[in-house]
Structure formats: structure tokens, C-alpha cells
Write an enzyme that holds these catalytic residues in place. Structure first.
Site, PDB file in Angstrom:
ATOM      1  N   GLU A   1       0.820  -1.205   0.000  1.00  0.00           N
ATOM      2  CA  GLU A   1       0.000   0.000   0.000  1.00  0.00           C
ATOM      3  C   GLU A   1       0.860   1.264   0.000  1.00  0.00           C
ATOM      4  O   GLU A   1       0.566   2.237  -0.701  1.00  0.00           O
ATOM      5  CB  GLU A   1      -0.919   0.025   1.227  1.00  0.00           C
ATOM      6  CG  GLU A   1      -1.884  -1.150   1.303  1.00  0.00           C
ATOM      7  CD  GLU A   1      -1.357  -2.286   2.166  1.00  0.00           C
ATOM      8  OE1 GLU A   1      -2.134  -2.839   2.958  1.00  0.00           O
ATOM      9  OE2 GLU A   1      -0.146  -2.609   2.039  1.00  0.00           O
TER      10      GLU A   1
ATOM     11  N   CYS B   1      -2.735  -3.216   7.372  1.00  0.00           N
ATOM     12  CA  CYS B   1      -2.432  -3.378   8.796  1.00  0.00           C
ATOM     13  C   CYS B   1      -2.651  -2.068   9.544  1.00  0.00           C
ATOM     14  O   CYS B   1      -2.343  -0.988   9.035  1.00  0.00           O
ATOM     15  CB  CYS B   1      -1.001  -3.871   8.989  1.00  0.00           C
ATOM     16  SG  CYS B   1       0.256  -2.704   8.418  1.00  0.00           S
TER      17      CYS B   1
ATOM     18  N   ALA C   1      10.028 -36.704  -7.373  1.00  0.00           N
ATOM     19  CA  ALA C   1      10.231 -37.065  -8.772  1.00  0.00           C
ATOM     20  C   ALA C   1      10.013 -38.559  -8.893  1.00  0.00           C
ATOM     21  O   ALA C   1      10.635 -39.350  -8.169  1.00  0.00           O
ATOM     22  CB  ALA C   1      11.641 -36.681  -9.227  1.00  0.00           C
TER      23      ALA C   1
ATOM     24  N   ALA D   1      13.436 -44.243  -6.806  1.00  0.00           N
ATOM     25  CA  ALA D   1      14.836 -44.671  -6.908  1.00  0.00           C
ATOM     26  C   ALA D   1      14.869 -46.111  -7.399  1.00  0.00           C
ATOM     27  O   ALA D   1      13.912 -46.872  -7.232  1.00  0.00           O
ATOM     28  CB  ALA D   1      15.553 -44.555  -5.563  1.00  0.00           C
TER      29      ALA D   1
ATOM     30  N   ASP E   1      22.390 -39.287  -1.560  1.00  0.00           N
ATOM     31  CA  ASP E   1      22.468 -38.395  -2.716  1.00  0.00           C
ATOM     32  C   ASP E   1      23.369 -37.177  -2.520  1.00  0.00           C
ATOM     33  O   ASP E   1      23.741 -36.532  -3.498  1.00  0.00           O
ATOM     34  CB  ASP E   1      21.066 -37.896  -3.090  1.00  0.00           C
ATOM     35  CG  ASP E   1      20.145 -39.006  -3.562  1.00  0.00           C
ATOM     36  OD1 ASP E   1      20.660 -40.069  -3.955  1.00  0.00           O
ATOM     37  OD2 ASP E   1      18.918 -38.805  -3.535  1.00  0.00           O
TER      38      ASP E   1
END
Length: 336
Positions: free
Chosen positions: A60, A83, A162, A170, A208
């Protein structure tokens, strides 16, 4: 974008723009909310603002500064309730009133204990016309992590995995690089950049040795959190090492100002968060790859549903192709 911001009035169009402005600073404002603001002045002039990093001006204030004297008698459109209290910056409500704004259009009320409707009340008491709820569904979706953090003290939890097309994260020997292609990996790094912290299990660190950075997306690296103890010299360091129940971990991280937590596994950690019902969004990067057997590692370690009646069923929020991979975003079904 949801239907309530798709149609045509200048105020609704300004809210669409305010949401875009808020999205442009996502990942830079936490633990403060990412907010967008537009001042609609006479003659169709428009002045934009978006929240700056902590300690900087709120949306704002930026929009009002850009408008200057044009703000007098204008309409201010903002995604989140202004606020009314002093924090690192002064009250936005006082700035709105001093600028001579005649009307304020708000997406949603701020659930923070310092606000919760008092900003709207302050504006109305000063004679400003206030409307709340324009674009509310889209704003609530955009600010869901912030809203949850303020209401529960816990971060919004995104579980990212993934996965091969036959459901593995895996191979049998533990290798998982790379299941997905470059586009999906870059998108996952962008998700990290939106998050305040990223969490993995110590087993994933040992297997990993991930760096958990945003090198493919840019931005600031999140706080790295290891569930358990990471080996000395692991690339994840410096990291916050936590143990115990995952719900208690969320309480700890929420207390540290973590608004969004990205959980990246492995299967044991993913299974813990899933079975405890602590995941707000599931982001699955599905690759056109098949391990072709039952000896690969599944997405979740530990016991699953015993019968079809016990299967977790959520909502499919989006499907997006990224290179040769597909990104699926799932959410728990809303109760009731």
C-alpha cells in the site's frame, strides 16, 4: 485465476493486477505476506505496489507513494487487509487515510492476531468506504501458506517427489539421478525459491548428498533442514538438524518463521508426513520412465492402505507438461 476475478469492472481488473504483483514478490517477503496493491485514480490512472522484503515498505505504501496527490479521492485495491499496527513499518491504514483515499477494496481479511478485521474497522471509522471479498478465492489460494501459518503456527507443507511412471523414486541400488529432465528440475528449484525451508531425511543426504540450492531458478536458498543427523562434510551444511515427531518438527519450524516448508524426501520422510496427514500440497514430477519391476523404491516407505476403502483420495489441482515430464499437483479433499 479463479472465476471471481475474471470479469470486467475496473476494481476487479485491478484485483487481478494486484494478485499478479503479489506473485512477483513471492519468496522475498516471508515471514510477511506477499501482497499486491493498485491505486485507481481519476482519468483511469493506475499506480502499482508490491510488498518489499522484511523491513521494507508494504504494498500500500509503495502504491500510494507512486500515486502522490492523485491518491486523493481514489480507490485502493489490495489483496490483503491493510495493517493498523506498528511493526517494522508504520500502520498502512494511517497512510491510506492520510493520503485521502475514498474507497478501499480488499481481497481477504488478515488472520494475523494484530489485524483480524481491525484494519478494516479503522478505515471505516475514518469514513473510508471499504469492501471486502473481491477476488477472495484467488487471493486465499495465493496466500494459503501465510493464512495457515498465522492460524496454526505451523508452515504450509509441500511434498515434492520425482517419480517414474510406475511409481518409483529410486532404483533398487538407491540411485535416483536423474529421474526427470532439466525443465522439471528447474521447476522444482523454483518451488524451493518460494519456500522458506526445505527438508530431507538424513538417509537422503547420505545417499544423494544434495545441495538443496536454487541454482537452476535463482533467488535465495531456503533454510536447509535435515530430519536426523547429516554427515560432516555433506553439501547440505549449514543445516538445521531436527529429530522426533514430524508434527513437533512443524511446530519448531513455524516458531522460527517458516511459512512454507518443502519436503523433498526420501521415502521414509515422505511416508511419515503423508500418514500423519500433514501435507497441504503434493507436487509430483512424473517421468516417462519405467523401472519395470517391484524392487525399486516406492514413493512412500512404511505401511500403506490395507484396503481400497482406506485409500487416500485427494483433488487434482493442475497438470502441466514440463519437457518430457508431467507435473501433477494434488491436494487433500476439503472436509465437509
Amino acid at each position: 485465476m479463479t472465476a471471481d476475478t475474471d470479469v470486467g469492472s475496473p476494481e476487479q481488473q485491478a484485483m487481478v493486477r494486484a494478485i499478479e504483483l503479489a506473485e512477483s514478490v513471492r519468496g522475498t517477503t516471508s515471514p510477511n505476506p506477499w501482497v499486491g496493491c493498485v491505486v485507481l485514480a481519476a482519468g483511469g490512472r493506475r499506480f502499482d505496489g508490491a510488498t518489499r522484503p522484511p523491513g521494507g515498505s508494504h504494498a500500500e505504501i509503495i502504491a500510494l507513494a507512486a500515486a502522490g496527490e492523485a491518491a486523493r479521492g481514489a480507490t485502493l485495491v489490495v489483496t490483503l487487509e491493510p495493517c493498523p499496527h506498528h511493526g517494522r513499518t508504520g500502520p498502512c491504514t494511517d497512510a491510506v487515510i492520510s493520503a485521502g483515499i475514498a474507497r478501499v477494496v480488499v481481497g481477504i481479511e488478515d488472520p494475523d492476531s494484530h489485524v483480524r478485521g481491525s484494519g478494516v474497522a479503522r478505515l471505516r471509522a475514518a469514513g473510508v468506504d471499504v469492501e471486502v471479498g473481491v477476488g477472495a478465492a484467488a487471493v486465499a489460494e495465493q496466500l494459503a501458506p501465510y493464512v495457515k501459518h498465522r492460524r496454526t503456527g505451523r508452515p504450509w507443507v509441500v511434498l515434492k517427489l520425482a517419480v517414474t511412471a510406475d511409481g518409483h523414486i529410486a532404483a533398487a541400488d538407491g540411485t535416483s539421478r536423474w529421474i526427470t529432465g532439466e525443465s522439471a528440475r528447474a521447476d522444482a528449484h523454483a518451488l524451493r525459491a518460494q519456500s522458506d525451508a526445505v527438508l530431507v531425511g538424513a538417509g537422503t543426504v547420505r545417499a544423494d548428498d544434495p545441495a538443496l540450492t536454487v541454482r537452476l531458478a535463482g533467488g535465495q536458498d531456503p533454510l536447509r533442514v535435515v530430519l536426523g543427523q547429516a554427515p560432516a562434510g555433506a553439501r547440505v551444511h549449514p543445516a538445521l538438524e531436527l529429530g522426533g515427531d514430524v508434527a513437533a518438527v512443524l511446530d519448531t519450524l513455524g516458531g522460527k518463521g517458516v511459512v512454507q516448508l518443502l519436503v523433498e524426501g526420501g521415502a521414509g520422510v515422505a511416508g511419515q508426513f503423508h500418514r500423519a496427514g500433514l501435507v497441504d500440497r503434493y507436487v509430483l514430477y512424473l517421468a516417462p520412465a519405467l523401472l519395470g519391476g517391484d524392487d525399486g523404491r516406492s514413493m512412500f516407505a512404511g505401511p500403506g492402505a490395507r484396503t481400497m476403502d482406506d485409500v487416500w483420495r485427494g483433488q487434482l489441482l493442475s497438470v502441466e507438461q514440463l519437457g518430457e515430464d508431467v507435473k501433477l499437483v494434488l491436494a487433500p479433499r476439503e472436509e465437509g
